[in-house]
Design an enzyme around this catalytic site. Sequence first.
Site, short mmCIF file in Angstrom:
data_model
loop_
_atom_site.label_atom_id
_atom_site.label_comp_id
_atom_site.label_asym_id
_atom_site.label_seq_id
_atom_site.Cartn_x
_atom_site.Cartn_y
_atom_site.Cartn_z
N GLU A 131 0.83 -1.22 0.00
CA GLU A 131 0.00 0.00 0.00
C GLU A 131 0.87 1.26 0.00
O GLU A 131 0.50 2.28 -0.59
CB GLU A 131 -0.96 0.00 1.19
CG GLU A 131 -1.95 -1.17 1.22
CD GLU A 131 -2.75 -1.38 -0.05
OE1 GLU A 131 -2.88 -0.45 -0.88
OE2 GLU A 131 -3.26 -2.51 -0.24
N HIS A 134 1.72 1.93 -3.52
CA HIS A 134 0.62 2.63 -4.22
C HIS A 134 0.64 4.13 -3.89
O HIS A 134 0.46 4.96 -4.77
CB HIS A 134 -0.74 2.06 -3.80
CG HIS A 134 -1.10 0.77 -4.49
ND1 HIS A 134 -0.86 0.53 -5.82
CD2 HIS A 134 -1.73 -0.34 -4.02
CE1 HIS A 134 -1.31 -0.68 -6.14
NE2 HIS A 134 -1.83 -1.23 -5.06
N CYS A 141 2.03 -5.00 -10.19
CA CYS A 141 3.15 -5.54 -10.97
C CYS A 141 2.82 -6.97 -11.38
O CYS A 141 2.21 -7.72 -10.61
CB CYS A 141 4.40 -5.51 -10.09
SG CYS A 141 5.88 -6.15 -10.89
N CYS A 165 10.24 -5.42 -6.83
CA CYS A 165 11.15 -5.99 -7.81
C CYS A 165 12.03 -4.85 -8.35
O CYS A 165 11.76 -3.67 -8.06
CB CYS A 165 10.37 -6.67 -8.94
SG CYS A 165 9.53 -5.51 -10.03
N CYS A 168 10.04 -2.08 -10.21
CA CYS A 168 9.24 -1.21 -9.32
C CYS A 168 10.16 -0.31 -8.50
O CYS A 168 9.86 0.86 -8.28
CB CYS A 168 8.35 -2.06 -8.42
SG CYS A 168 6.98 -2.83 -9.30
ZN LIG Z 1 -2.74 -3.07 -4.71
ZN LIG Z 2 7.35 -5.13 -9.36
#
Ligand SMILES: [Zn+2]
Ligand SMILES: [Zn+2]
Length: 178
Positions: A131, A134, A141, A165, A168
């Site tokens: 979260e 986000h 992902c 990852c 991200c």
């Molecule tokens: Zn989510």
């Molecule tokens: Zn990711």
Amino acid sequence: MSETLRLVQLGSTADYSIQKLARRLSERLIDYKIEISEPLETPKMAFDSTRNQYHSTRILATLEEYAESTGADHVLGVAHFDLFVPGMNFVFGEARCPGSAAVISTYRLKTNHDGPPDLLGKRSVKEAVHEIGHMLGLKHCSSASCVMHFSERLADTDRKEENFCSACERTVKLVEIE
Ligand SMILES: [Zn+2]
Ligand SMILES: [Zn+2]
């Protein structure tokens, strides 16, 4: 200057200590200043008596105001009660994407049977980092091991790692530079 992430327990009880959660998050999110607030009252206005659950989007609105009034860049609410959004049976959490407010629930992270030690702690960290991702603008992902993978059930959460990852992670760093 590092951004402030404020953790706040919703209601007077907790399944997992917010101090422990804060400590574990601070090891993973080293660029953030993590603070713990006094617990907030259970948000009764978010309660849906026909479903016996709390509408998480309504809680986000409250937490956004709370972030604004306390001067925190991001607020993560931690609830012990069950959350939902219309159209889904339940959610593990919800966040503004991007934004200042997010909420997770430990309600469905507990197990009745003997699991590996610290399972609730690990799951709580994963849902919290998800979260927070986000709030920082990350979308879901496709990599099943990335913490930003969508969890539809606990098996999804257990499969994920506690980290972003590399793709991200790069996106988060880009957002910070902007
Ligand atoms: Zn989510
Ligand atoms: Zn990711």
